[in-house]
Design a protein around this motif. Structure first.
Motif, PDB file in Angstrom:
ATOM      1  N   GLU A   1       5.306  11.825  -1.854  1.00 49.15           N
ATOM      2  CA  GLU A   1       4.329  10.867  -1.350  1.00 49.15           C
ATOM      3  C   GLU A   1       4.309   9.608  -2.195  1.00 49.15           C
ATOM      4  OE1 GLU A   1       0.465  12.503  -0.878  1.00 49.15           O
ATOM      5  OE2 GLU A   1       1.114  14.141   0.454  1.00 49.15           O
ATOM      6  N   ALA A   2       4.613   9.725  -3.486  1.00 48.37           N
ATOM      7  CA  ALA A   2       4.606   8.577  -4.387  1.00 48.37           C
ATOM      8  C   ALA A   2       6.020   8.079  -4.613  1.00 48.37           C
ATOM      9  CB  ALA A   2       3.961   8.951  -5.721  1.00 48.37           C
ATOM     10  N   VAL A   3       6.163   6.775  -4.823  1.00 52.26           N
ATOM     11  CA  VAL A   3       7.440   6.177  -5.178  1.00 52.26           C
ATOM     12  C   VAL A   3       7.564   6.200  -6.699  1.00 52.26           C
ATOM     13  CG1 VAL A   3       8.865   4.100  -5.073  1.00 52.26           C
ATOM     14  CG2 VAL A   3       7.387   4.703  -3.141  1.00 52.26           C
ATOM     15  N   ARG A   4       8.538   6.916  -7.207  1.00 57.02           N
ATOM     16  CA  ARG A   4       8.658   7.121  -8.642  1.00 57.02           C
ATOM     17  C   ARG A   4       9.820   6.317  -9.224  1.00 57.02           C
ATOM     18  NH1 ARG A   4       4.980  10.963  -9.301  1.00 57.02           N
ATOM     19  NH2 ARG A   4       4.667  12.487  -7.630  1.00 57.02           N
ATOM     20  N   ARG A   5       9.947   6.418 -10.538  1.00 48.47           N
ATOM     21  CA  ARG A   5      10.938   5.614 -11.242  1.00 48.47           C
ATOM     22  C   ARG A   5      12.357   5.915 -10.765  1.00 48.47           C
ATOM     23  NH1 ARG A   5      14.239   5.146 -15.751  1.00 48.47           N
ATOM     24  NH2 ARG A   5      13.945   3.225 -16.979  1.00 48.47           N
ATOM     25  N   ASN A   6      12.673   7.198 -10.548  1.00 45.46           N
ATOM     26  CA  ASN A   6      14.028   7.545 -10.119  1.00 45.46           C
ATOM     27  C   ASN A   6      14.336   6.994  -8.724  1.00 45.46           C
ATOM     28  OD1 ASN A   6      12.054   9.581  -9.290  1.00 45.46           O
ATOM     29  ND2 ASN A   6      13.785  10.670  -8.391  1.00 45.46           N
ATOM     30  N   HIS A   7      13.315   6.888  -7.866  1.00 50.59           N
ATOM     31  CA  HIS A   7      13.517   6.308  -6.538  1.00 50.59           C
ATOM     32  C   HIS A   7      13.807   4.812  -6.646  1.00 50.59           C
ATOM     33  CE1 HIS A   7      10.532   9.716  -5.442  1.00 50.59           C
ATOM     34  NE2 HIS A   7      11.783  10.173  -5.391  1.00 50.59           N
TER      35      HIS A   7
ATOM     36  N   ASP B   1       0.817  -1.209   0.000  1.00 50.88           N
ATOM     37  CA  ASP B   1       0.000   0.000   0.000  1.00 50.88           C
ATOM     38  C   ASP B   1       0.855   1.266   0.000  1.00 50.88           C
ATOM     39  OD1 ASP B   1      -2.500   1.482   0.263  1.00 50.88           O
ATOM     40  OD2 ASP B   1      -1.870   1.878   2.320  1.00 50.88           O
ATOM     41  N   VAL B   2       1.981   1.259   0.738  1.00 54.27           N
ATOM     42  CA  VAL B   2       2.759   2.493   0.898  1.00 54.27           C
ATOM     43  C   VAL B   2       3.931   2.590  -0.062  1.00 54.27           C
ATOM     44  CG1 VAL B   2       2.123   2.605   3.336  1.00 54.27           C
ATOM     45  CG2 VAL B   2       4.289   1.541   2.687  1.00 54.27           C
ATOM     46  N   ALA B   3       4.380   1.446  -0.636  1.00 49.86           N
ATOM     47  CA  ALA B   3       5.616   1.469  -1.418  1.00 49.86           C
ATOM     48  C   ALA B   3       5.443   1.047  -2.867  1.00 49.86           C
ATOM     49  CB  ALA B   3       6.666   0.571  -0.752  1.00 49.86           C
ATOM     50  N   THR B   4       4.232   0.747  -3.309  1.00 53.19           N
ATOM     51  CA  THR B   4       4.051   0.383  -4.714  1.00 53.19           C
ATOM     52  C   THR B   4       4.385   1.580  -5.601  1.00 53.19           C
ATOM     53  OG1 THR B   4       2.325  -1.214  -4.170  1.00 53.19           O
ATOM     54  CG2 THR B   4       2.403  -0.412  -6.441  1.00 53.19           C
ATOM     55  N   PRO B   5       5.333   1.439  -6.510  1.00 51.14           N
ATOM     56  CA  PRO B   5       5.748   2.584  -7.337  1.00 51.14           C
ATOM     57  C   PRO B   5       4.731   2.911  -8.414  1.00 51.14           C
ATOM     58  CG  PRO B   5       6.988   0.620  -7.938  1.00 51.14           C
ATOM     59  CD  PRO B   5       6.130   0.230  -6.772  1.00 51.14           C
ATOM     60  N   ASP B   6       4.948   4.037  -9.086  1.00 51.54           N
ATOM     61  CA  ASP B   6       4.088   4.396 -10.207  1.00 51.54           C
ATOM     62  C   ASP B   6       4.350   3.443 -11.379  1.00 51.54           C
ATOM     63  OD1 ASP B   6       6.509   5.187 -11.259  1.00 51.54           O
ATOM     64  OD2 ASP B   6       6.119   7.332 -11.100  1.00 51.54           O
ATOM     65  N   ALA B   7       3.647   3.638 -12.478  1.00 48.11           N
ATOM     66  CA  ALA B   7       3.705   2.687 -13.598  1.00 48.11           C
ATOM     67  C   ALA B   7       5.126   2.535 -14.135  1.00 48.11           C
ATOM     68  CB  ALA B   7       2.770   3.140 -14.711  1.00 48.11           C
ATOM     69  N   GLU B   8       5.842   3.643 -14.313  1.00 45.43           N
ATOM     70  CA  GLU B   8       7.204   3.565 -14.835  1.00 45.43           C
ATOM     71  C   GLU B   8       8.141   2.871 -13.837  1.00 45.43           C
ATOM     72  OE1 GLU B   8       8.522   7.409 -15.915  1.00 45.43           O
ATOM     73  OE2 GLU B   8       7.185   7.605 -17.642  1.00 45.43           O
ATOM     74  N   GLY B   9       7.985   3.201 -12.572  1.00 42.01           N
ATOM     75  CA  GLY B   9       8.821   2.577 -11.559  1.00 42.01           C
ATOM     76  C   GLY B   9       8.540   1.096 -11.426  1.00 42.01           C
TER      77      GLY B   9
END
Length: 504
Positions: free
Chosen positions: A483-489, A440-448
């Motif tokens: 707030e969101a986990v992104r590709r660069n992260h 719930d808290v760490a699922t990245p966005d589509a690219e990530g």
């Protein structure tokens, strides 16, 4: 008539209430202690007898029987002296029965009646509070026990003072808590020249309580970097400070009753035994992993530790607690620590430098790092190569960020995590997140997500490795204020995961 006093027996950091029963009956004179006492408890009769004699209190020529209940619970330690003496005094009607039975007592007696400090006053105070009783302990332990504000702590310096207090002739004031201490003189990261990637790894590890492995040639700065971790860690919360201090109280490491808000930093030598690292020995005492609870366990020369010692770390790293099993007891200690390990890449240490490497590279390098098993290596969230620093870099002025600047970012990230996991038991930092909460808290966005799936497929990440990458990515996002986990992260988390991995 049977007189009763109360004390505690330690089961890990838990203190179990023990009833001390004293009966004086006709028969041949004797002083017997039953209820599974160890040698130190059995010898209490001589210390109690001498202490009472020094106060001109003579024991009657009758049979004195002491029973420590529950009788099937092992009793260890010299802290049983004071409650046994109080039970005898109550049976002799020198002190009121109701006063003695209304408190928990612990303390060692010297032959002249002086009370000697003992370990475990803090957990004993917690047990007394749970039983709605006061605590009586030696004066040297009063400041430590008084940190439990729900308990009235009486701290006499001698048995005579204890008697005067219980009889109302000279009532003692309750003890006050010791000072909150903060470690001073923490080393600053700005003193480390170069090693920017390693510094970034330290920041991420500190922010999310992730386990970190530093690998580099001798003199590259691995130990120097690790020594500066305390300067970037946030202070212990009140709950963490009390929990950590209870373990240190059992180990006798609290100074002058003060509780420290600085996170522990333990660095055992690589010759340490399994009992020293995990816990055990006489009385199943806490080991280094428990003494590092809520702090850092730094293990330098990691592959040089005995293989059995390294393998015992695997379960505590996952569960955050260790069970020390013995024939007569199973003692459980918390050990939620951040493991920081440092290692040379091979026996000679110069695997990557053809000019300095020995003639047995690279086979010896594989054998040396092979001392760290795959399952243990899989538990390191961050793996950082620490290259040697050139002489030209050493001659440059200090330009890196200070520990205070990095510590501010780490503290902010930790505050975000505390708020995030407030409603989830057993979770305090991103390293603790698991199951549905982690998704719930760490699922990245589509690219990530696409990047992470491709990396997992390409390099064959284990399920544990996959989830650990998610946790690290969540921490990097927190440091970034996102707030969101992104590709660069995700990309940065993967870069730390694949370094030195055996899957490459």
């Amino acid at each position: 008539m049977v007189a009763m006093a109360y004390t505690v027996a330690f089961d890990g950091i838990d203190a179990r209430l023990v009833q001390v029963q004293c009966a004086i009956s006709p028969g041949l004179p004797g002083f017997a202690i039953v209820g599974l006492p160890d040698k130190a408890v059995s010898e209490a009769r001589e210390r109690v007898r001498a202490a009472l004699t020094s106060m001109a209190i003579a024991l009657p020529s009758q049979r004195i029987s002491i029973n420590l209940s529950p009788a099937d619970l092992p009793k260890e330690g010299s802290h049983f002296d004071l409650p046994i003496a109080l039970a005898v005094l109550a049976a002799l009607e020198i002190v009121p029965h109701e006063e003695v039975s209304d408190l928990v007592a612990l303390g060692e007696l010297s032959l002249d009646g002086t009370l000697v400090p003992v370990v475990g006053a803090l957990p004993a105070a917690v047990a007394a509070g749970d039983g709605d009783r006061s605590l009586m302990c030696p004066a040297a332990c009063g400041a430590e026990a008084a940190w439990v504000d729900s308990v009235r702590v009486i701290a006499p310096s001698s048995l005579a003072q204890a008697i005067a207090h219980l009889t109302g002739r000279a009532v003692l004031d309750p003890a006050t808590p010791g000072e909150v201490t903060h470690a001073s003189g923490a080393r600053c990261l700005s003193e480390v020249k170069g090693q920017e990637r390693a510094k970034r790894g330290l920041e991420i590890a500190a922010a999310g309580r992730h386990h970190l492995l530093l690998v580099g040639s001798p003199g590259s700065g691995k130990s120097m970097l690790a020594a500066r971790i305390p300067g970037i860690l946030p202070a212990l919360t009140p709950v963490e400070a009390l929990e950590t201090s209870m373990i240190h109280s059992l180990a006798g490491l609290l100074d002058d009753g003060g509780i420290s808000r600085t996170r522990p930093f333990r660095e055992p030598h690589h010759t340490a035994s399994m009992a020293a690292i995990v816990g055990g020995g006489r009385g199943a005492k806490p080991g280094e992993i428990s003494l590092a609870h809520n702090g850092v366990l730094f293990m330098d020369e990691f592959p040089e530790y005995p293989r059995a010692v390294l393998e015992t770390l695997r379960q505590p790293i996952e569960t955050g607690e260790v069970v020390v099993a013995r024939a007569n007891a199973h003692v459980r200690y918390p050990c939620r620590f951040m493991l920081v390990a440092a290692a040379n890449p091979c026996k000679c240490g110069y695997l990557a430098d053809a000019a300095l490497a020995c003639g047995r590279a690279p086979i010896f390098g594989e054998d040396y790092m092979g001392r760290i098993s795959g399952p243990l290596m899989d538990r390191f969230d961050l793996r950082v190569e620490v290259p040697p620093v050139s002489f030209t870099d050493l001659d440059l002025p200090m330009t890196g960020e200070s520990s205070a600047t990095i510590a501010a970012r780490v503290a902010t990230a930790r505050q975000v995590q505390v708020a995030r996991y407030a409603g989830h038991a057993g979770m305090w930092a991103n390293a603790d997140a698991q199951g549905a909460v982690l998704e719930d808290v760490a699922t990245p966005d589509a690219e990530g997500r696409d990047l992470l799936l491709r990396v997992a497929d390409r390099f064959g990440l284990s399920a544990r490795g996959y989830h650990r990458v998610l946790r690290v990515a969540r921490t990097i996002a927190d440091l970034d204020g996102s707030e969101a986990v992104r590709r660069n992260h995700v990309a940065e988390a993967v870069s730390f995961r694949l370094t030195l991995t055996k899957e490459v």
